[in-house]
Scaffold this active site. Sequence first.
Site, PDB file in Angstrom:
ATOM      1  N   GLN A 126       0.787  -1.185  -0.067  1.00 44.69           N
ATOM      2  CA  GLN A 126       0.195   0.175   0.022  1.00 44.69           C
ATOM      3  C   GLN A 126       0.843   1.495   0.155  1.00 44.69           C
ATOM      4  O   GLN A 126       1.753   1.510   0.899  1.00 44.69           O
ATOM      5  CB  GLN A 126      -0.850   0.020   1.138  1.00 44.69           C
ATOM      6  CG  GLN A 126      -1.777   1.014   1.355  1.00 44.69           C
ATOM      7  CD  GLN A 126      -2.530   1.080   2.723  1.00 44.69           C
ATOM      8  OE1 GLN A 126      -1.938   0.847   3.918  1.00 44.69           O
ATOM      9  NE2 GLN A 126      -3.894   1.218   2.585  1.00 44.69           N
ATOM     10  N   TYR A 128       0.784   4.579   0.340  1.00 46.08           N
ATOM     11  CA  TYR A 128      -0.275   5.877   0.997  1.00 46.08           C
ATOM     12  C   TYR A 128       0.879   7.090   1.593  1.00 46.08           C
ATOM     13  O   TYR A 128       0.941   8.054   1.002  1.00 46.08           O
ATOM     14  CB  TYR A 128      -1.182   5.597   2.021  1.00 46.08           C
ATOM     15  CG  TYR A 128      -2.476   5.112   1.125  1.00 46.08           C
ATOM     16  CD1 TYR A 128      -2.366   4.503  -0.016  1.00 46.08           C
ATOM     17  CD2 TYR A 128      -3.631   5.100   2.058  1.00 46.08           C
ATOM     18  CE1 TYR A 128      -4.001   3.863  -0.261  1.00 46.08           C
ATOM     19  CE2 TYR A 128      -4.797   4.693   1.779  1.00 46.08           C
ATOM     20  CZ  TYR A 128      -4.736   4.189   0.267  1.00 46.08           C
ATOM     21  OH  TYR A 128      -6.060   3.820  -0.271  1.00 46.08           O
ATOM     22  N   SER A 161       4.672  -1.367   4.227  1.00 53.98           N
ATOM     23  CA  SER A 161       4.524  -2.688   4.721  1.00 53.98           C
ATOM     24  C   SER A 161       4.764  -3.718   3.727  1.00 53.98           C
ATOM     25  O   SER A 161       3.936  -3.650   2.652  1.00 53.98           O
ATOM     26  CB  SER A 161       3.590  -3.074   5.581  1.00 53.98           C
ATOM     27  OG  SER A 161       3.441  -1.898   6.789  1.00 53.98           O
ATOM     28  N   GLU A 244      -9.984  -0.845   6.726  1.00 58.50           N
ATOM     29  CA  GLU A 244      -8.798  -1.096   7.543  1.00 58.50           C
ATOM     30  C   GLU A 244      -8.853  -0.883   9.107  1.00 58.50           C
ATOM     31  O   GLU A 244      -8.470  -1.834   9.602  1.00 58.50           O
ATOM     32  CB  GLU A 244      -7.754  -0.074   6.528  1.00 58.50           C
ATOM     33  CG  GLU A 244      -6.192  -0.327   7.308  1.00 58.50           C
ATOM     34  CD  GLU A 244      -5.324   0.829   6.692  1.00 58.50           C
ATOM     35  OE1 GLU A 244      -4.227   0.773   7.400  1.00 58.50           O
ATOM     36  OE2 GLU A 244      -5.576   1.305   5.473  1.00 58.50           O
TER      37      GLU A 244
END
Length: 402
Positions: A126, A128, A161, A244
């Site tokens: 991800q 972001y 991650s 999430e």
Amino acid sequence: MDLALSPAEQAFAADIRRFFSQEYPQDVLALVRDGRKLTRDDHVRSQQALNAKGWLGVGWPAEHGGPGWTPVERYLFEQELELAGAPSIIPMAVIYIGPIICAFGTPEQQGRWLPDILESRAMWAQGYSEPESGSDLASLRMSAVRDGDDYVLNGTKIWTSGAHWADWIFCLVRTEKCERKQDGISMICADMRTPGITVHPIISIDGAHELNRVEFDNVRVPAANMIGEPGKGWHYANVLLAAERVSYAHIGRKRADLAELRRVAATMPGSVAATMADEPLFARRVALAEIRLNAVEMSVLRVLCGDAAPAAVSALKIACTELAQEITELWVELAGRDRAIVADRTRADWRDAAPEAAPFAVPRTASYLFERAQTIYGGATEIQKTIVWRALDRANAGIARS
């Protein structure tokens, strides 16, 4: 709220327990019990075993390979998985981007990406957070400029991650500069093997390599990899972030951790057992954590059943992450001086680095260090409090007008 399970739901929970005791890879459970760090292959085998039962695509519509569970069935599955000691589903592909592709992706994107996610042939990251942006996600600066049939990506993502494992990454990028910073943001996916993508490891305070900095230097990505419409990324991101934040609940794991904490405290040798298992202040903190866990469980069930205001998800995220930190603090207190020991848990002989230490001390201390980030990632606690405050302010304004 009626908490009594129907006979069918009880049978469903029993089937899940039987699966984890008989069909699930027992060596993966053994690694978790031993406090070892899992490899990518361990996670792949875990998820493939779940998918063989049709149980991996939690939250996905049945037409795209989801199990078609009710909210209660999903909750029972997640609770039994954690009570069995199985590793959590790696969320980036299955829980985060998978439902977004189901809801907003084109048929071509769904056919290209969803089967690989369910079969664990592809891992995702991800993209972001960015350097110097803190928790202000809308201030992102990574650009995506249209050039023919491609977008050209330039910028940096951080705290990413699993990027060192990932085959794909979904990113929020700025495709247009607008007066309102939430506008002009799009969501695009990139193959991690694309020239110009560089992954730099970040070793966290617990000694683990889970986080990374990912640089994009004139990375060309097909325009067909954009999810939904250009400029609508902020909307898609908020849909994703709601899922999430609920995923941080981990009620079963917290309940198992507290039960294990009580058991270990009562069996520790010498004065430790007397001062911890029977010490009133320690016992009070454990009891308060259990009470908070029961309250959080009720909130999770309300959210899963759609019986909660949108701001309740933010309040739930605060409660879940703070409770996770409190439980790790109790373990560290129980570890005493052994909490100072650090060992490489990727090694099979990691316990030899601390033969005299309590067996739980090293992995539980590592968890304590890692969980410091829980109140930051997925939307910092301060951001969640602002969301709750604004919702209350709007509600109060509505009451005043009426």
